[in-house]
Design a protein around this motif. Structure first.
Motif, mmCIF file in Angstrom:
data_model
loop_
_atom_site.group_PDB
_atom_site.id
_atom_site.type_symbol
_atom_site.label_atom_id
_atom_site.label_comp_id
_atom_site.label_asym_id
_atom_site.label_seq_id
_atom_site.Cartn_x
_atom_site.Cartn_y
_atom_site.Cartn_z
ATOM 1 N N LEU A 94 6.997 3.412 -9.946
ATOM 2 C CA LEU A 94 5.986 4.463 -9.776
ATOM 3 C C LEU A 94 4.632 3.886 -9.366
ATOM 4 C CD1 LEU A 94 6.767 6.798 -12.812
ATOM 5 C CD2 LEU A 94 7.645 6.926 -10.471
ATOM 6 N N CYS A 95 3.944 4.619 -8.490
ATOM 7 C CA CYS A 95 2.628 4.201 -8.020
ATOM 8 C C CYS A 95 1.623 4.314 -9.163
ATOM 9 C CB CYS A 95 2.208 5.088 -6.859
ATOM 10 S SG CYS A 95 0.539 4.776 -6.307
ATOM 11 N N ARG A 96 0.799 3.269 -9.303
ATOM 12 C CA ARG A 96 -0.156 3.276 -10.412
ATOM 13 C C ARG A 96 -1.340 4.200 -10.152
ATOM 14 N NH1 ARG A 96 0.212 -3.205 -10.980
ATOM 15 N NH2 ARG A 96 2.388 -3.200 -11.609
ATOM 16 N N SER A 97 -1.525 4.614 -8.878
ATOM 17 C CA SER A 97 -2.653 5.529 -8.694
ATOM 18 C C SER A 97 -2.253 6.991 -8.536
ATOM 19 C CB SER A 97 -3.580 5.084 -7.571
ATOM 20 O OG SER A 97 -2.866 4.506 -6.548
ATOM 21 N N CYS A 98 -1.088 7.286 -7.914
ATOM 22 C CA CYS A 98 -0.747 8.706 -7.791
ATOM 23 C C CYS A 98 0.440 9.110 -8.652
ATOM 24 C CB CYS A 98 -0.512 9.092 -6.329
ATOM 25 S SG CYS A 98 1.052 8.501 -5.673
ATOM 26 N N GLY A 99 1.143 8.111 -9.214
ATOM 27 C CA GLY A 99 2.230 8.430 -10.127
ATOM 28 C C GLY A 99 3.538 8.832 -9.454
ATOM 29 N N VAL A 131 0.858 -1.182 0.000
ATOM 30 C CA VAL A 131 0.000 0.000 0.000
ATOM 31 C C VAL A 131 0.897 1.236 0.000
ATOM 32 C CG1 VAL A 131 -1.782 1.251 1.259
ATOM 33 C CG2 VAL A 131 -1.747 -1.238 1.308
ATOM 34 N N HIS A 132 0.632 2.135 -0.906
ATOM 35 C CA HIS A 132 1.499 3.293 -1.045
ATOM 36 C C HIS A 132 1.156 4.396 -0.054
ATOM 37 C CE1 HIS A 132 3.266 6.688 -3.695
ATOM 38 N NE2 HIS A 132 4.180 6.203 -2.892
ATOM 39 N N GLY A 133 -0.104 4.498 0.313
ATOM 40 C CA GLY A 133 -0.523 5.608 1.165
ATOM 41 C C GLY A 133 -0.366 6.907 0.399
ATOM 42 N N CYS A 134 -0.930 6.919 -0.819
ATOM 43 C CA CYS A 134 -0.752 8.060 -1.713
ATOM 44 C C CYS A 134 -1.286 9.334 -1.087
ATOM 45 C CB CYS A 134 -1.517 7.838 -3.020
ATOM 46 S SG CYS A 134 -1.411 6.188 -3.657
ATOM 47 N N GLY A 135 -0.561 10.412 -1.228
ATOM 48 C CA GLY A 135 -1.101 11.709 -0.834
ATOM 49 C C GLY A 135 -1.706 12.346 -2.066
HETATM 50 ZN ZN LIG Z 1 0.544 6.370 -4.736
#
Ligand SMILES: [Zn+2]
Ligand SMILES: [Zn+2]
Length: 445
Positions: A186-191, A166-170
């Motif tokens: 790179l995170c696939r949801s926040c990049g 889990v990245h814990g995207c901000g």
């Molecule tokens: Zn992320």
């Protein structure tokens, strides 16, 4: 003149359809995964992995355009892409031809094909070690490791922390979705980079998890993962029969206790009816203190260091005269048996204490009842766990068929099933059929 001409010819690189990108970490524990390589390969050509799949790979695998379009983005994201099935086999071959890089099998678990079963070999979720990623970014060569794709590995052997999923995207600094590049770091949801964590403190892994991860890492760095086909056809079955003959006085049951598996499992591995999963093979290796890579190819019997656990089992054959002297010790041991992750049966407990079940029941009726209950409870959990695990394999096989554009049926499942008794398909027929139906629906959409 001739010599000069030959020299010149050798220096002309072979022309390939795609750039001959070199994989990272070959020959080490931290070898790159095929999915990471594939993403970097696409990036090097400034296109998406989807485009490389659709234009270059899928046509060579005989896909028609319609299926190709639907499937072109599914493969490299799926859990079996880095595993040991047909999909990685075909993709390594095609990508090898396209790039001229012939070491791509080493970025998957294909070198273990025929040596271990599939269970626990692929991770259902994408995971990573943020500190390894950070270090590879500093070296300006960020990539994803094959070790992170292996489901039973929970920790990073170098940093001794848990792998995270889990990245814990901000929301701050997030990249707009369409501009997110599919790259391994790179995170696939926040990049943003996966080496940046919102909390910053990483959970230390326990010793067992770290040493397990290290054992698997050493396997990836072993000659098994070197170039070239295997030269020997020896397997873990040879290791087991030889070790039982040479170190257990011919008693298979001693090996069973030392390894901590069941009698049925060990017998099936020995007769080659089933392959042990990666964690099971690791249990055998650690029980005899031999590197996993050696155990899998039936070597290392001359330098093993058996775990002393089972060696004590025949110590002090029970005699009533010793009863009082041993009582305290026995009671403590019985208590200990209750805490084992694989609790023994009453008969096994008696065997380990050098007495008979009857005698043990006479002396410690309470503890025997507790041991029986604990074992029954474990057996039930184990049966559920195994059923779930097998259903997951079925699901994975169905997904694989969908990716190949093949209609999933029970018959085809039966053909592809490795490491699971076929009777399972009949026992769980309705659940397997449901999984096939779900697959068919995906194929139709
Ligand atoms: Zn992320
Ligand atoms: Zn790490």
């Amino acid at each position: 003149m001739d010599a000069v001409r030959v020299e010149v010819q050798e220096e002309i690189p072979v022309r390939t359809a795609l750039a001959p990108l070199q994989p990272h970490g070959l020959g080490t524990m931290y070898v790159e995964s095929l999915s990471s390589y594939f993403q970097r390969l696409a990036d090097q050509h400034s296109v998406s992995p989807k485009l490389i799949a659709r234009e270059f790979v899928l046509p060579r695998l005989g896909f028609n355009n319609r299926v190709g379009e639907v499937q072109s983005d599914r493969y490299w994201r799926s859990s079996f892409f880095n595993g040991m099935g047909e999909v990685p086999e075909q993709w390594c071959k095609v990508l090898g031809e396209l790039t001229g890089v012939d070491s791509l099998r080493r970025l998957t678990l294909l070198p273990l094909n025929g040596l271990v079963g599939m269970h626990g070999s692929s991770s259902a979720v994408h995971r990573w070690c943020p500190r390894c990623l950070y270090e590879s970014e500093v070296e300006d060569r960020p990539y994803g490791q094959l070790l992170w794709e292996i489901g039973c590995v929970k920790a990073c052997p170098r940093h001794e922390i848990h792998l995270i999923s889990v990245h814990g995207c901000g929301t701050e600094e997030a990249v707009p979705p369409l501009r997110i590049k599919p790259l391994p770091h790179l995170c696939r949801s926040c990049g943003r980079s996966l080496s940046l964590s919102s909390s910053g403190d990483f959970q230390p892994a326990d010793e067992a998890e770290v040493s397990f991860a290290r054992a698997i890492g050493e396997l990836l760095a072993s000659p098994l993962f070197a170039e070239g086909p295997r030269t020997s056809d020896r397997t873990i079955a040879d290791f087991l029969s030889e070790v039982i003959r040479s170190h257990e006085g011919g008693y298979g049951i001693k090996a069973v206790r030392r390894i901590g598996a069941t009698k049925g499992e060990v017998s099936e591995w020995m007769h080659g009816r089933h392959l042990p999963s990666l964690p099971q093979a690791a249990m055998v290796a650690s029980a005899y203190g031999v590197p996993l890579a050696d155990v899998l190819v039936g070597r290392g019997i001359d330098r093993l260091h058996p775990n002393p656990w089972a060696r004590d089992s025949r110590r002090g054959v029970f005699s009533p005269y010793k009863r009082w002297g041993m009582a305290e010790d026995m009671e403590a041991q019985l208590q200990q048996f209750l805490r084992l992750s694989i609790p023994p049966t009453e008969a096994e407990a008696a065997g380990m204490l050098g007495t008979s079940s009857r005698e043990l029941r006479r002396l410690y009726p309470e503890q025997c009842r507790a041991i029986g209950e604990r074992r029954a409870q474990w057996a039930e959990q184990e049966a559920t766990r195994r059923r779930d695990e097998r259903l997951r394999v079925v699901e994975e096989l169905v997904n694989q068929m969908v990716c190949e554009g093949v209609i999933p049926t029970i018959g085809r499942l039966e053909e592809r099933l490795v490491g699971i008794p076929k009777a399972f398909l009949f026992k769980e027929r309705s659940a397997c059929k449901r999984t096939c139906e779900v697959g068919k629906a995906k194929l139709g959409s």
